[in-house]
Design a protein around this motif. Structure first.
Motif, PDB file in Angstrom:
ATOM      1  N   ALA A 116       7.452   2.496   3.914  1.00 29.28           N
ATOM      2  CA  ALA A 116       8.358   1.357   3.743  1.00 29.28           C
ATOM      3  C   ALA A 116       8.642   1.092   2.269  1.00 29.28           C
ATOM      4  O   ALA A 116       9.791   0.847   1.889  1.00 29.28           O
ATOM      5  N   VAL A 117       7.601   1.163   1.442  1.00 22.71           N
ATOM      6  CA  VAL A 117       7.803   0.872   0.019  1.00 22.71           C
ATOM      7  C   VAL A 117       8.711   1.924  -0.611  1.00 22.71           C
ATOM      8  O   VAL A 117       9.567   1.601  -1.449  1.00 22.71           O
ATOM      9  N   ALA A 118       8.571   3.171  -0.185  1.00 21.31           N
ATOM     10  CA  ALA A 118       9.479   4.215  -0.684  1.00 21.31           C
ATOM     11  C   ALA A 118      10.927   3.889  -0.311  1.00 21.31           C
ATOM     12  O   ALA A 118      11.850   4.045  -1.116  1.00 21.31           O
ATOM     13  N   LYS A 119      11.131   3.395   0.893  1.00 21.72           N
ATOM     14  CA  LYS A 119      12.485   3.021   1.319  1.00 21.72           C
ATOM     15  C   LYS A 119      12.999   1.815   0.524  1.00 21.72           C
ATOM     16  O   LYS A 119      14.164   1.771   0.138  1.00 21.72           O
ATOM     17  N   MET A 120      12.118   0.855   0.283  1.00 22.50           N
ATOM     18  CA  MET A 120      12.525  -0.315  -0.513  1.00 22.50           C
ATOM     19  C   MET A 120      13.014   0.134  -1.880  1.00 22.50           C
ATOM     20  O   MET A 120      14.040  -0.331  -2.377  1.00 22.50           O
ATOM     21  N   GLN A 121      12.262   1.060  -2.480  1.00 19.86           N
ATOM     22  CA  GLN A 121      12.657   1.543  -3.811  1.00 19.86           C
ATOM     23  C   GLN A 121      13.979   2.291  -3.740  1.00 19.86           C
ATOM     24  O   GLN A 121      14.857   2.088  -4.574  1.00 19.86           O
ATOM     25  N   ALA A 122      14.149   3.111  -2.713  1.00 23.21           N
ATOM     26  CA  ALA A 122      15.390   3.880  -2.586  1.00 23.21           C
ATOM     27  C   ALA A 122      16.597   2.964  -2.357  1.00 23.21           C
ATOM     28  O   ALA A 122      17.695   3.243  -2.823  1.00 23.21           O
ATOM     29  N   LEU A 123      16.373   1.873  -1.650  1.00 22.01           N
ATOM     30  CA  LEU A 123      17.483   0.968  -1.360  1.00 22.01           C
ATOM     31  C   LEU A 123      17.725  -0.041  -2.484  1.00 22.01           C
ATOM     32  O   LEU A 123      18.640  -0.862  -2.386  1.00 22.01           O
ATOM     33  N   GLY A 124      16.866   0.018  -3.492  1.00 25.16           N
ATOM     34  CA  GLY A 124      17.095  -0.851  -4.650  1.00 25.16           C
ATOM     35  C   GLY A 124      17.118  -2.324  -4.301  1.00 25.16           C
ATOM     36  O   GLY A 124      17.985  -3.059  -4.748  1.00 25.16           O
ATOM     37  N   ARG A 125      16.194  -2.758  -3.494  1.00 24.59           N
ATOM     38  CA  ARG A 125      16.090  -4.175  -3.171  1.00 24.59           C
ATOM     39  C   ARG A 125      17.396  -4.739  -2.623  1.00 24.59           C
ATOM     40  O   ARG A 125      17.935  -5.714  -3.147  1.00 24.59           O
ATOM     41  N   ALA A 126      17.912  -4.087  -1.618  1.00 25.93           N
ATOM     42  CA  ALA A 126      19.080  -4.627  -0.917  1.00 25.93           C
ATOM     43  C   ALA A 126      18.716  -6.007  -0.369  1.00 25.93           C
ATOM     44  O   ALA A 126      17.543  -6.334  -0.239  1.00 25.93           O
ATOM     45  N   ALA A 127      19.716  -6.783  -0.062  1.00 26.13           N
ATOM     46  CA  ALA A 127      19.477  -8.161   0.381  1.00 26.13           C
ATOM     47  C   ALA A 127      19.026  -8.185   1.834  1.00 26.13           C
ATOM     48  O   ALA A 127      19.722  -8.691   2.708  1.00 26.13           O
ATOM     49  N   VAL A 128      17.874  -7.607   2.098  1.00 27.26           N
ATOM     50  CA  VAL A 128      17.322  -7.609   3.449  1.00 27.26           C
ATOM     51  C   VAL A 128      15.867  -8.054   3.387  1.00 27.26           C
ATOM     52  O   VAL A 128      15.231  -7.983   2.343  1.00 27.26           O
ATOM     53  N   GLU A 129      15.367  -8.485   4.518  1.00 24.61           N
ATOM     54  CA  GLU A 129      13.943  -8.808   4.623  1.00 24.61           C
ATOM     55  C   GLU A 129      13.217  -7.589   5.165  1.00 24.61           C
ATOM     56  O   GLU A 129      13.728  -6.897   6.055  1.00 24.61           O
ATOM     57  N   TRP A 130      12.025  -7.346   4.649  1.00 27.37           N
ATOM     58  CA  TRP A 130      11.189  -6.251   5.153  1.00 27.37           C
ATOM     59  C   TRP A 130       9.983  -6.857   5.858  1.00 27.37           C
ATOM     60  O   TRP A 130       9.208  -7.598   5.236  1.00 27.37           O
ATOM     61  N   HIS A 131       9.831  -6.546   7.123  1.00 27.97           N
ATOM     62  CA  HIS A 131       8.710  -7.081   7.890  1.00 27.97           C
ATOM     63  C   HIS A 131       7.749  -5.953   8.266  1.00 27.97           C
ATOM     64  O   HIS A 131       8.179  -4.917   8.790  1.00 27.97           O
ATOM     65  N   MET A 132       6.472  -6.170   8.010  1.00 24.77           N
ATOM     66  CA  MET A 132       5.454  -5.197   8.442  1.00 24.77           C
ATOM     67  C   MET A 132       5.075  -5.506   9.881  1.00 24.77           C
ATOM     68  O   MET A 132       4.673  -6.619  10.202  1.00 24.77           O
ATOM     69  N   ILE A 133       5.219  -4.512  10.769  1.00 24.56           N
ATOM     70  CA  ILE A 133       4.923  -4.760  12.187  1.00 24.56           C
ATOM     71  C   ILE A 133       3.824  -3.855  12.723  1.00 24.56           C
ATOM     72  O   ILE A 133       3.463  -3.938  13.895  1.00 24.56           O
ATOM     73  N   GLY A 134       3.281  -2.955  11.882  1.00 20.72           N
ATOM     74  CA  GLY A 134       2.264  -2.015  12.344  1.00 20.72           C
ATOM     75  C   GLY A 134       0.871  -2.382  11.854  1.00 20.72           C
ATOM     76  O   GLY A 134       0.712  -3.208  10.951  1.00 20.72           O
ATOM     77  N   HIS A 135      -0.120  -1.743  12.446  1.00 20.67           N
ATOM     78  CA  HIS A 135      -1.503  -1.960  12.026  1.00 20.67           C
ATOM     79  C   HIS A 135      -1.667  -1.538  10.558  1.00 20.67           C
ATOM     80  O   HIS A 135      -1.238  -0.454  10.173  1.00 20.67           O
ATOM     81  N   VAL A 136      -2.277  -2.396   9.765  1.00 17.32           N
ATOM     82  CA  VAL A 136      -2.443  -2.121   8.332  1.00 17.32           C
ATOM     83  C   VAL A 136      -3.917  -1.865   8.033  1.00 17.32           C
ATOM     84  O   VAL A 136      -4.768  -2.697   8.345  1.00 17.32           O
ATOM     85  N   GLN A 137      -4.192  -0.718   7.430  1.00 14.68           N
ATOM     86  CA  GLN A 137      -5.563  -0.427   7.010  1.00 14.68           C
ATOM     87  C   GLN A 137      -5.879  -1.240   5.755  1.00 14.68           C
ATOM     88  O   GLN A 137      -4.988  -1.498   4.938  1.00 14.68           O
ATOM     89  N   SER A 138      -7.157  -1.546   5.580  1.00 17.10           N
ATOM     90  CA  SER A 138      -7.574  -2.377   4.445  1.00 17.10           C
ATOM     91  C   SER A 138      -7.026  -1.882   3.119  1.00 17.10           C
ATOM     92  O   SER A 138      -6.576  -2.665   2.289  1.00 17.10           O
ATOM     93  N   ARG A 139      -7.077  -0.545   2.945  1.00 20.34           N
ATOM     94  CA  ARG A 139      -6.657  -0.049   1.627  1.00 20.34           C
ATOM     95  C   ARG A 139      -5.158  -0.130   1.398  1.00 20.34           C
ATOM     96  O   ARG A 139      -4.694   0.102   0.289  1.00 20.34           O
ATOM     97  N   LYS A 140      -4.402  -0.523   2.412  1.00 20.25           N
ATOM     98  CA  LYS A 140      -2.956  -0.703   2.234  1.00 20.25           C
ATOM     99  C   LYS A 140      -2.580  -2.185   2.082  1.00 20.25           C
ATOM    100  O   LYS A 140      -1.400  -2.523   1.954  1.00 20.25           O
ATOM    101  N   ALA A 141      -3.591  -3.036   2.057  1.00 23.39           N
ATOM    102  CA  ALA A 141      -3.323  -4.484   2.023  1.00 23.39           C
ATOM    103  C   ALA A 141      -2.547  -4.886   0.772  1.00 23.39           C
ATOM    104  O   ALA A 141      -1.667  -5.755   0.824  1.00 23.39           O
ATOM    105  N   LYS A 142      -2.854  -4.244  -0.353  1.00 23.54           N
ATOM    106  CA  LYS A 142      -2.194  -4.600  -1.609  1.00 23.54           C
ATOM    107  C   LYS A 142      -0.688  -4.337  -1.515  1.00 23.54           C
ATOM    108  O   LYS A 142       0.124  -5.190  -1.887  1.00 23.54           O
ATOM    109  N   LEU A 143      -0.341  -3.164  -1.003  1.00 29.84           N
ATOM    110  CA  LEU A 143       1.086  -2.820  -0.859  1.00 29.84           C
ATOM    111  C   LEU A 143       1.811  -3.850   0.008  1.00 29.84           C
ATOM    112  O   LEU A 143       2.949  -4.225  -0.277  1.00 29.84           O
ATOM    113  N   VAL A 144       1.152  -4.254   1.063  1.00 31.07           N
ATOM    114  CA  VAL A 144       1.783  -5.204   1.986  1.00 31.07           C
ATOM    115  C   VAL A 144       1.913  -6.580   1.323  1.00 31.07           C
ATOM    116  O   VAL A 144       2.986  -7.207   1.365  1.00 31.07           O
ATOM    117  N   ALA A 145       0.836  -7.022   0.684  1.00 28.96           N
ATOM    118  CA  ALA A 145       0.858  -8.361   0.059  1.00 28.96           C
ATOM    119  C   ALA A 145       1.919  -8.450  -1.029  1.00 28.96           C
ATOM    120  O   ALA A 145       2.509  -9.501  -1.263  1.00 28.96           O
TER     121      ALA A 145
END
Ligand SMILES: *Cc1c(COP(=O)(O)O)cnc(C)c1O
Length: 241
Positions: A68-97
């Motif tokens: 998702a973060v790779a897509k956010m970067q590619a889209l250059g922060r388009a005016a959309v909301e990004w929602h995390m809907i999948g199980h998040v492992q502890s070590r990915k918490a920073k990216l999500v937060a």
């Protein structure tokens, strides 16, 4: 270059799904604006996500933080909301937060504490939904909540999550057992709504407005049972490879 056919196909699908959302809401005596559509873009390439945004998707749902973060970067922060809907492992918490508008799939106290810490470091408050497994399947994430007589045991952990200053709990999310027909999901959606009412009675100072439930298969039934966020992928973007 965006494929023009891709944009127009997605636009037609979005229009059709939005019409179904509006009709379901009206059938249930609800305002169509009370339901928001999350277009689930997981595993689709950036070009498809860009086409979805061009076609009018306002909220995108992703399951994997790095993808998702790779897509956010590619889209250059388009005016959309990004929602995390999948199980998040502890070590990915920073990216999500740091990167998501909302987290639907908060499924443990440990993850909540980590998200809270990283959100504090990032200087932001992260809106979250608590994920419950209302179908009782062993393989599913979320707090076990299939047995109503045991809901009381959930309260201490939830109370602790509600006390975390950088998380803002807004409601509940579920992914019911995979059925073949939409009607099969109704009992699970009703259970999630009842659980929301239960938590609302125990923690009246918190907000419990959001119910994230319903996918391509069963979003119309979810809306009849109170969904405020529906997560639809296949019906809009076609099958995932
Ligand atoms: C993939 C996914 C969806 C979308 O499912 P579709 O059947 O493609 O609409 C919704 N919610 C979650 C949690 C998902 O992982």
């Amino acid at each position: 270059m965006l494929h023009p056919n891709l944009v127009s196909t997605i636009r037609q699908n979005l229009t059709r799904v939005q019409a179904q959302i509006d009709a379901s809401a009206r059938r249930a005596g609800r305002s169509p604006e009370s339901v928001r559509l999350v277009v689930v873009t997981k595993t689709h390439p950036v070009e498809t996500v860009r086409a979805a945004v061009e076609a009018g998707a306002a909220i995108l749902g992703e399951n994997y933080a790095e993808e998702a973060v790779a897509k956010m970067q590619a889209l250059g922060r388009a005016a959309v909301e990004w929602h995390m809907i999948g199980h998040v492992q502890s070590r990915k918490a920073k990216l999500v937060a740091e990167n998501f508008t909302m987290m639907h799939s908060l499924d443990s106290l440990k993850l909540a504490r980590r998200l809270d810490n990283f959100a504090a470091e990032a200087g932001r408050v992260l809106p979250v939904l608590l994920e419950f497994n209302v179908g009782g399947e062993a393989s599913k994430s979320g707090w076990q909540a299939g047995d109503e007589s045991r809901w009381g045991a959930l309260l201490p952990e939830i109370e602790e999550i509600l006390s975390l200053g950088q998380l803002e709990t807004r409601g509940l999310m579920t992914m019911p057992p995979l059925g073949e027909q939409a009607e099969a999901s109704r009992t699970y959606f009703v259970r999630l709504r009842r659980l929301r009412d239960f938590l609302g009675r125990h923690f009246p100072k918190s907000t419990w407005d959001e119910l994230s439930m319903g996918t391509s298969l069963d979003f119309t039934v979810a809306i009849e049972e109170g969904a405020t966020l529906v997560r639809v992928g296949t019906s809009i973007l076609g099958p995932r490879s």
